[in-house]
Motif scaffolding. Structure first.
Motif, PDB file in Angstrom:
ATOM      1  N   SER A  47       0.831  -1.206   0.000  1.00  0.00           N
ATOM      2  CA  SER A  47       0.000   0.000   0.000  1.00  0.00           C
ATOM      3  C   SER A  47       0.864   1.254   0.000  1.00  0.00           C
ATOM      4  N   HIS A  48       0.263   2.351  -0.474  1.00  0.00           N
ATOM      5  CA  HIS A  48       1.006   3.612  -0.484  1.00  0.00           C
ATOM      6  C   HIS A  48       1.322   4.074   0.941  1.00  0.00           C
ATOM      7  N   ARG A  49       0.491   3.693   1.889  1.00  0.00           N
ATOM      8  CA  ARG A  49       0.745   4.047   3.297  1.00  0.00           C
ATOM      9  C   ARG A  49       1.987   3.310   3.812  1.00  0.00           C
ATOM     10  N   THR A  50       2.156   2.068   3.407  1.00  0.00           N
ATOM     11  CA  THR A  50       3.344   1.309   3.799  1.00  0.00           C
ATOM     12  C   THR A  50       4.589   1.945   3.185  1.00  0.00           C
ATOM     13  N   VAL A  51       4.467   2.423   1.955  1.00  0.00           N
ATOM     14  CA  VAL A  51       5.584   3.130   1.318  1.00  0.00           C
ATOM     15  C   VAL A  51       5.933   4.370   2.138  1.00  0.00           C
ATOM     16  N   GLU A  52       4.921   5.102   2.597  1.00  0.00           N
ATOM     17  CA  GLU A  52       5.161   6.296   3.418  1.00  0.00           C
ATOM     18  C   GLU A  52       5.941   5.948   4.681  1.00  0.00           C
ATOM     19  N   VAL A  53       5.578   4.835   5.299  1.00  0.00           N
ATOM     20  CA  VAL A  53       6.280   4.389   6.510  1.00  0.00           C
ATOM     21  C   VAL A  53       7.734   4.059   6.190  1.00  0.00           C
ATOM     22  N   HIS A  54       7.959   3.348   5.095  1.00  0.00           N
ATOM     23  CA  HIS A  54       9.328   3.009   4.696  1.00  0.00           C
ATOM     24  C   HIS A  54      10.145   4.268   4.412  1.00  0.00           C
ATOM     25  N   ARG A  55       9.539   5.237   3.726  1.00  0.00           N
ATOM     26  CA  ARG A  55      10.254   6.487   3.429  1.00  0.00           C
ATOM     27  C   ARG A  55      10.614   7.220   4.709  1.00  0.00           C
ATOM     28  N   ALA A  56       9.700   7.258   5.654  1.00  0.00           N
ATOM     29  CA  ALA A  56       9.985   7.932   6.928  1.00  0.00           C
ATOM     30  C   ALA A  56      11.132   7.238   7.662  1.00  0.00           C
ATOM     31  N   LEU A  58      13.502   5.415   6.275  1.00  0.00           N
ATOM     32  CA  LEU A  58      14.713   5.693   5.497  1.00  0.00           C
ATOM     33  C   LEU A  58      15.304   7.041   5.886  1.00  0.00           C
ATOM     34  N   MET A  59      14.448   8.039   5.938  1.00  0.00           N
ATOM     35  CA  MET A  59      14.915   9.386   6.252  1.00  0.00           C
ATOM     36  C   MET A  59      15.490   9.455   7.668  1.00  0.00           C
ATOM     37  N   ARG A  60      14.877   8.741   8.581  1.00  0.00           N
ATOM     38  CA  ARG A  60      15.376   8.714   9.959  1.00  0.00           C
ATOM     39  C   ARG A  60      16.703   7.964  10.030  1.00  0.00           C
ATOM     40  N   LYS A  61      16.771   6.795   9.407  1.00  0.00           N
ATOM     41  CA  LYS A  61      18.003   5.994   9.437  1.00  0.00           C
ATOM     42  C   LYS A  61      19.173   6.720   8.780  1.00  0.00           C
ATOM     43  N   LEU A  62      18.889   7.413   7.682  1.00  0.00           N
ATOM     44  CA  LEU A  62      19.942   8.082   6.932  1.00  0.00           C
ATOM     45  C   LEU A  62      20.160   9.524   7.384  1.00  0.00           C
ATOM     46  N   SER A  66      14.894  15.844   3.976  1.00  0.00           N
ATOM     47  CA  SER A  66      14.058  16.041   2.794  1.00  0.00           C
ATOM     48  C   SER A  66      14.280  14.906   1.795  1.00  0.00           C
ATOM     49  N   VAL A  67      13.331  14.780   0.884  1.00  0.00           N
ATOM     50  CA  VAL A  67      13.447  13.767  -0.157  1.00  0.00           C
ATOM     51  C   VAL A  67      14.630  14.111  -1.065  1.00  0.00           C
ATOM     52  N   ALA A  68      14.880  15.398  -1.285  1.00  0.00           N
ATOM     53  CA  ALA A  68      16.024  15.805  -2.109  1.00  0.00           C
ATOM     54  C   ALA A  68      17.336  15.305  -1.493  1.00  0.00           C
ATOM     55  N   GLN A  69      17.464  15.423  -0.179  1.00  0.00           N
ATOM     56  CA  GLN A  69      18.664  14.921   0.496  1.00  0.00           C
ATOM     57  C   GLN A  69      18.746  13.402   0.391  1.00  0.00           C
ATOM     58  N   LEU A  70      17.613  12.748   0.489  1.00  0.00           N
ATOM     59  CA  LEU A  70      17.558  11.292   0.382  1.00  0.00           C
ATOM     60  C   LEU A  70      18.061  10.837  -0.994  1.00  0.00           C
TER      61      LEU A  70
END
Length: 90
Positions: A47-56, A58-62, A66-70
């Motif tokens: 689901s797109h919500r699961t993608v949102e969780v993964h992106r969040a 990722l951003m925390r781990k890395l 911002s998505v640009a920094q990612l």
């Protein structure tokens, strides 16, 4: 810099990339290609919500804000891995 990166050592600027799960790597690649959460979800069968969780996560781990920094980190990591032969970029 995240604690995980600090633990891995200052000599490895992309050490946190080693901590990503296979699914997080897939999501990161999709983000770098410019796919939306919905498109990424359809591509990966989640689901797109699961993608949102993964992106969040990722951003925390890395440790990016911002998505640009990612995406920049993803691109730089790929360039740093090119030609080393130990493993392909994400």
């Amino acid at each position: 810099m995240t604690n995980a990166v600090k633990r891995q050592g200052a000599g490895r600027p992309f050490a946190a990339m080693d901590l990503l799960s296979p699914r997080e790597r897939e999501v990161l690649a999709a983000v770098a290609k410019g796919l939306t959460n919905r498109q990424t979800g359809e591509l990966l069968g989640i689901s797109h919500r699961t993608v949102e969780v993964h992106r969040a996560r990722l951003m925390r781990k890395l440790d990016v804000q911002s998505v640009a920094q990612l995406v920049a980190l993803y691109v730089l990591h790929g360039q740093s891995q090119a030609g080393h032969g130990d493993r392909p970029p994400c």
